[in-house]
Design a protein around this motif. Structure first.
Motif, mmCIF file in Angstrom:
data_model
loop_
_atom_site.group_PDB
_atom_site.id
_atom_site.type_symbol
_atom_site.label_atom_id
_atom_site.label_comp_id
_atom_site.label_asym_id
_atom_site.label_seq_id
_atom_site.Cartn_x
_atom_site.Cartn_y
_atom_site.Cartn_z
ATOM 1 N N LYS A 1 -5.981 8.205 -1.074
ATOM 2 C CA LYS A 1 -6.974 7.340 -0.427
ATOM 3 C C LYS A 1 -6.350 6.040 0.062
ATOM 4 C CE LYS A 1 -11.206 8.549 -2.945
ATOM 5 N NZ LYS A 1 -11.976 7.993 -4.085
ATOM 6 N N ARG A 2 -5.039 5.926 -0.019
ATOM 7 C CA ARG A 2 -4.305 4.739 0.387
ATOM 8 C C ARG A 2 -4.701 3.500 -0.408
ATOM 9 N NH1 ARG A 2 -1.177 6.101 3.866
ATOM 10 N NH2 ARG A 2 -1.528 7.929 5.134
ATOM 11 N N GLU A 3 -5.136 3.728 -1.658
ATOM 12 C CA GLU A 3 -5.456 2.573 -2.492
ATOM 13 C C GLU A 3 -4.181 1.959 -3.045
ATOM 14 O OE1 GLU A 3 -8.443 3.653 -5.357
ATOM 15 O OE2 GLU A 3 -9.705 4.498 -3.768
ATOM 16 N N ILE A 4 -3.101 2.709 -3.044
ATOM 17 C CA ILE A 4 -1.775 2.132 -3.301
ATOM 18 C C ILE A 4 -0.809 2.774 -2.322
ATOM 19 C CG2 ILE A 4 -1.947 1.478 -5.742
ATOM 20 C CD1 ILE A 4 -0.680 4.099 -6.462
ATOM 21 N N ASN A 5 0.221 2.050 -1.975
ATOM 22 C CA ASN A 5 1.149 2.618 -0.999
ATOM 23 C C ASN A 5 2.259 3.399 -1.698
ATOM 24 O OD1 ASN A 5 3.120 0.812 -1.802
ATOM 25 N ND2 ASN A 5 2.804 -0.572 -0.073
ATOM 26 N N ALA B 1 -3.332 -1.637 -3.083
ATOM 27 C CA ALA B 1 -2.859 -1.795 -1.701
ATOM 28 C C ALA B 1 -3.737 -2.763 -0.921
ATOM 29 C CB ALA B 1 -2.848 -0.445 -0.999
ATOM 30 N N VAL B 2 -3.087 -3.530 -0.026
ATOM 31 C CA VAL B 2 -3.823 -4.350 0.912
ATOM 32 C C VAL B 2 -3.920 -3.479 2.154
ATOM 33 C CG1 VAL B 2 -3.854 -6.549 2.111
ATOM 34 C CG2 VAL B 2 -2.608 -6.317 -0.038
ATOM 35 N N GLY C 1 4.919 -6.264 -0.735
ATOM 36 C CA GLY C 1 5.145 -4.819 -0.693
ATOM 37 C C GLY C 1 3.917 -3.958 -0.894
ATOM 38 N N ARG C 2 2.738 -4.568 -0.952
ATOM 39 C CA ARG C 2 1.564 -3.762 -1.277
ATOM 40 C C ARG C 2 0.822 -3.235 -0.052
ATOM 41 N NH1 ARG C 2 -2.368 -6.997 -3.740
ATOM 42 N NH2 ARG C 2 -1.432 -8.664 -2.535
ATOM 43 N N ALA C 3 1.184 -3.735 1.120
ATOM 44 C CA ALA C 3 0.423 -3.351 2.317
ATOM 45 C C ALA C 3 0.559 -1.861 2.610
ATOM 46 C CB ALA C 3 0.889 -4.157 3.507
ATOM 47 N N ASP C 4 -0.506 -1.312 3.140
ATOM 48 C CA ASP C 4 -0.472 0.093 3.536
ATOM 49 C C ASP C 4 0.243 0.179 4.882
ATOM 50 O OD1 ASP C 4 -1.121 2.849 3.694
ATOM 51 O OD2 ASP C 4 -2.705 2.294 5.102
ATOM 52 N N ALA C 5 1.406 0.808 4.867
ATOM 53 C CA ALA C 5 2.287 0.779 6.036
ATOM 54 C C ALA C 5 1.607 1.289 7.305
ATOM 55 C CB ALA C 5 3.549 1.584 5.751
ATOM 56 N N ARG D 1 -0.648 0.130 12.686
ATOM 57 C CA ARG D 1 -1.750 0.265 13.645
ATOM 58 C C ARG D 1 -2.248 -1.122 14.067
ATOM 59 N NH1 ARG D 1 -6.879 0.267 12.318
ATOM 60 N NH2 ARG D 1 -6.450 0.777 10.146
ATOM 61 N N LEU D 2 -2.448 -1.998 13.078
ATOM 62 C CA LEU D 2 -2.992 -3.328 13.381
ATOM 63 C C LEU D 2 -2.004 -4.164 14.190
ATOM 64 C CD1 LEU D 2 -4.735 -4.050 9.966
ATOM 65 C CD2 LEU D 2 -5.863 -3.632 12.159
ATOM 66 N N LEU D 3 -0.698 -4.048 13.856
ATOM 67 C CA LEU D 3 0.323 -4.790 14.611
ATOM 68 C C LEU D 3 0.313 -4.356 16.070
ATOM 69 C CD1 LEU D 3 3.545 -4.899 12.365
ATOM 70 C CD2 LEU D 3 2.352 -6.867 13.327
ATOM 71 N N GLY D 4 0.296 -3.045 16.250
ATOM 72 C CA GLY D 4 0.289 -2.492 17.603
ATOM 73 C C GLY D 4 -0.920 -3.001 18.370
#
Ligand code: ADP
Ligand code: MG
Length: 493
Positions: free
Chosen positions: A397-401, A430-431, A476-480, A485-488
């Motif tokens: 669920k992407r709650e942790i990366n 995860a953030v 290091g916690r962000a979901d890659a 996607r957000l950066l793009g």
């Protein structure tokens, strides 16, 4: 001129030590691997005059189990025979074996090869192992003297003989590993080649492709790894084809594999083959194998590897590859199914996704950590299946990366920690949602105008640098994937 193409014909004879408590025909312990020399000794295994053998019922039962697993006919009546030869490690001067009425006959084993293949099983019979000689070298060269350890004498030995149905070493390897898996699933032996509890002799011949006659065969012995069996067979095929092309005749003989030199050398020709002078063992009456006993044994057999693999593919949607790896070991397969209990109420496709992810963790991190820490069985790990289920779910669920999940897994492996507790204690959640990430991303973009300009001018790799900055800001916690996607989105505006 046409050149003749040849094909190989291969049959295997495999000796499997059984892990019964006592020996095949007497009461002393059969666990000789770890016992000090000459401590598992009794009058029968020492062949003292006046002693009588008594058949180990559990050993016969194990042979019936293997026979059933190999789709054999189980004899109504079986008998033991004496096989006479003399050797210093053979206590009685004969071995009790089975000649013409083995416990199991005419079976087959399906191989999980690319092109499916069925290998006929000629027979499965019981016999006894011999003692062990330890040669002590003289300081001046040669053997000074030999020591005799009787512990192994009389240990139950099962022999499984195939039909000459294999044509290449891919099939040979699949046969060996399938048979090992069956033996381990049934729990009748360790099937370990290095320690000598599983020994394979290979019978090899070659013939022109298209011919239905068998060529003269050579028996190759002395291989103690699956690789060595395959190397020895490959060598033998090449040697025989080359000899035939030179106009020579292949003679029936026994050859030994020299693992250092990677060659086979002639040991014994047909002329000096033993005449074993088999005759029925007078001290053991023929044994009736009641059908009721056979069906009881059958009903208590576990699901076997091949059937389990197919079920994992059908029931859980696993790929052939993942399923093969997991069913390779019975306790891993059982562990996997315990993890899967946590999703049995979900949709078929959700179950398949979860199964795939669980398989990734078992075949990836779990296998790696077990190897690194020399843990032989998943049963010995401290990670409870229910805890792995929690971790897999959170990761899914992407709650942790990925990095965090591996860290949590490490703690679970080291001390049986609860995944929720580790995630909380280390602040690893995860953030991942945009609300939380957007301000961080905006700040990173504002502080790195050069990189943003690079990206916009077409150097899209600059996004990786920016990603690194976001990771740093979130420890290091962000979901890659979310960051990417957000950066793009932010820069493509
Ligand atoms: P032997 O009497 O020499 O022991 P068997 O007929 O008992 O021979 O067979 C022993 C093993 O050799 C079996 O695994 C069998 O499949 C295999 N075998 C027999 N003939 C051939 C052949 N021509 N080429 C390869 N393997 C063979
Ligand atoms: Mg034979």
């Amino acid at each position: 001129m046409t050149t003749t193409e040849f094909e190989a014909v291969i049959g295997l004879e495999t000796h499997v030590q059984l892990n019964t408590k006592s020996k095949m025909f007497s009461w002393s312990g059969a666990g000789y691997q770890k016992a000090p020399p000459n401590t598992l000794v009794d009058p029968v295994s020492m062949a003292l005059p006046g002693t009588l053998p008594v058949v180990n019922k559990r050993a016969v039962e194990s042979a019936i189990e293997i026979g059933l697993a190999l789709n054999c006919d189980i004899a109504e009546v079986t008998k033991f025979d004496r096989k006479q030869y003399t050797y210093p490690d053979l206590m009685k001067g004969y071995q009790i074996s089975q000649f013409d009425e083995p416990i199991c006959t005419e079976g087959w084993l399906e191989l999980p090869t690319e092109v499916p293949c069925r290998v006929g099983i000629n027979r499965v019979h019981m016999e006894e192992d011999v003692a062990r000689l330890i040669h002590i070298d003289s300081p001046t060269g040669g053997v000074m003297h030999s020591l005799l350890d009787i512990n192994r004498a009389g240990v139950p030995l099962m022999e499984i003989v195939t039909e000459p149905d294999m044509r290449n070493t891919e099939q040979v390897e699949a046969y060996i590993t399938s048979l090992q898996a069956i033996i381990r699933y049934l729990g009748v032996g360790t099937a370990n080649m290095e320690e000598g509890s599983f020994r394979c002799d290979a019978n090899v011949s070659v013939r022109p492709i298209g011919s239905s006659e068998l060529g003269e065969k050579v028996e190759v012995k002395n291989m103690n790894r699956v690789r060595a069996v395959c190397e020895a067979i490959e060598y033998e095929i090449k040697r025989q084809v080359a000899a035939i092309k030179r106009g020579e005749k292949i003679v029936q003989e026994t050859r030994g594999w020299m693992d250092g030199e990677k060659v086979t050398i002639a040991q014994r020709s047909k002329e000096d083959a033993h005449d074993y002078r088999y005759f029925p063992e007078p001290d053991i009456p023929p044994i009736q194998i009641e059908r009721k006993w056979v069906s009881e044994i059958k009903s208590e057999m576990p699901e076997l590897p091949l059937a389990k693999k197919q079920r994992f593919i059908d029931r859980w949607g696993l790929s052939n590859y993942d399923a093969s790896l997991i069913v390779d070991d019975r306790s891993s397969a059982e562990y996997f199914e315990t993890v899967m209990k946590s999703v049995t109420d979900e949709s078929k496709s959700a179950q398949a996704d979860f199964a795939k992810e669980t398989a990734n963790w078992l075949n990836g991190e779990m296998a790696r950590m077990m190897h690194e820490h020399d843990v032989g069985s998943i049963k010995e790990t401290r990670i409870k299946p229910s805890s792995l289920a929690v971790l897999v779910r959170k990761f899914q669920k992407r709650e942790i990366n990925n990095n965090s999940a591996k860290r949590v897994f490490g703690e679970m492996f080291d001390n049986g920690a609860d995944p929720d507790e580790v995630i909380q204690r280390l602040g690893l959640a995860a953030v991942g949602d945009a609300d939380e990430l957007t301000p961080i991303i905006e700040e990173v973009l504002a502080n790195n105008e050069d990189a943003v300009a690079d990206y916009r001018s077409g150097k899209t790799t600059a996004i990786r640098f920016l990603m690194g900055q976001v990771m740093k800001a979130t420890r290091g916690r962000a979901d890659a994937q979310a960051v990417m996607r957000l950066l793009g989105e932010a820069m493509d505006q």
